[in-house]
Design a protein around this motif. Structure first.
Motif, short mmCIF file in Angstrom:
data_model
loop_
_atom_site.label_atom_id
_atom_site.label_comp_id
_atom_site.label_asym_id
_atom_site.label_seq_id
_atom_site.Cartn_x
_atom_site.Cartn_y
_atom_site.Cartn_z
N GLU A 56 106.07 25.97 15.93
CA GLU A 56 106.28 25.23 17.17
C GLU A 56 105.00 24.47 17.50
N SER A 108 108.97 22.51 15.16
CA SER A 108 109.77 22.51 16.38
C SER A 108 108.96 21.83 17.48
N ILE A 140 112.93 20.51 14.66
CA ILE A 140 113.77 21.14 15.67
C ILE A 140 113.32 20.57 17.01
N GLU A 142 113.27 21.27 20.96
CA GLU A 142 113.49 22.32 21.96
C GLU A 142 113.74 21.70 23.33
#
Ligand code: C2E
Ligand code: CA
Ligand code: CA
Ligand code: CA
Length: 272
Positions: A56, A108, A140, A142
């Motif tokens: 992330e 992410s 990804i 979020e």
């Protein structure tokens, strides 16, 4: 001014309500993008066996005078104007440039609800992918549960469009908003990140255990992965695994770190 945990709050509520002060910070933030003061740090997201699946990206502002400023302090200021779009673009470009340092892993990124209020989020992502030659499936996006549940038809259409480009969509901070289990199947998402508060309660709170287990069972039917956030101990890792979570993130596996440090951690087939 002293913050909640004995920490210094750089931009507090009182300051934020001062329009002139906000303008000043906005101006400094805008300059920070050009001056290269923003940094994207990376925190591993691991599989049940502890191997790194994704990272992330978490933004920091290396202010020349105030040192490292947390996103919790400046993202809300950026969200009050289209400055958040500029920062969002910087984040995605940074992630596209850095992903080569994380072979086989996805990145992410956090997208603000404010960015989803404008079509630009979709055109920007599409353009940056083409400019950098990256594939959306390497990323990804979020989106917080609160944003998703309050989504207007236009916001939902943009989430669908991002997914249409090939991005995976994760529902962030799940359990902090009002998303019913039933609502989950209507959302165009690939994974759900359970908020840290549930994970830290697992050891002593049966309601949290039942909540996470039920969510994991529903998610399995709908082919959604459950990510446990804020895993800080081996015991929390075991409990989250037992409850049915499929991926894990937290200090136990690694703190957010600058790219090279995070990448070295991936390379040494990490076993917690
Ligand atoms: P988030 O998306 O929920 O990110 C997770 C936060 O939890 C991060 O804080 C991370 O450092 C922290 N964390 C991770 N593992 C643990 C743990 O085991 N224990 C504890 N106590 N904390 C853990 P961080 O980096 O300060 O970011 C705060 C929030 O700022 C993020 O929450 C996200 O909402 C926002 N943010 C960060 N980067 C960006 C960005 O690039 N764009 C936007 N729009 N928002 C961002
Ligand atoms: Ca894997
Ligand atoms: Ca997040
Ligand atoms: Ca989160």
């Amino acid at each position: 001014k002293a913050g909640g945990r004995g920490r210094v709050t750089v931009f507090d509520e009182e300051m934020l309500s001062d329009k002139r002060y906000r303008r000043l910070v906005e101006r400094e933030l805008r300059a920070a993008v050009y001056l290269g003061e923003l940094e994207l740090h990376y925190q591993p997201i691991v599989d049940t066996d502890g191997s790194v699946d994704a990272l992330e990206g978490l933004i920091r502002w290396r202010h020349p005078v105030r040192s490292l400023i947390s996103p919790a302090e400046f993202i809300p200021i950026a969200e009050r104007s289209t400055l958040i779009d500029m920062i969002g673009e910087w984040v995605f470009k940074r992630a596209c440039a850095d992903i080569g340092h994380f072979p086989g892993r996805r990145i992410s990124i956090n997208v603000s609800g404010e960015q989803l209020k404008r079509d630009e989020i979709v055109t920007m992502c599409d353009r940056v992918l083409r400019e950098t030659g990256r594939s959306a499936s390497q990323f990804i996006i979020e989106i917080t549960e609160t944003v998703a549940t309050a989504a207007t038809p236009e916001v939902l259409r943009r989430i669908e469009a991002l997914r249409g480009l090939g991005f995976h969509i994760a529902l962030d901070d799940f359990g902090t908003g009002h998303c019913g289990f039933n609502y989950l199947k209507s959302l165009p998402i690939d994974s759900v990140k359970i908020d840290r508060s549930y994970i830290s309660s697992l050891a002593h709170d049966q309601v949290a255990q039942i909540f996470v287990s039920a969510l994991a069972q529903i998610a399995r039917i709908q082919d959604i992965t459950i990510v446990a956030e804020g895993v800080e101990t081996a015991a929390e890792f075991t409990l989250a695994k037992t409850a049915g979570c499929g991926r894990f993130q937290g200090y136990f596996f690694g703190r957010p770190a600058p790219r090279d440090k995070a990448s070295a951690l991936c390379a040494t087939a990490h076993e917690p």
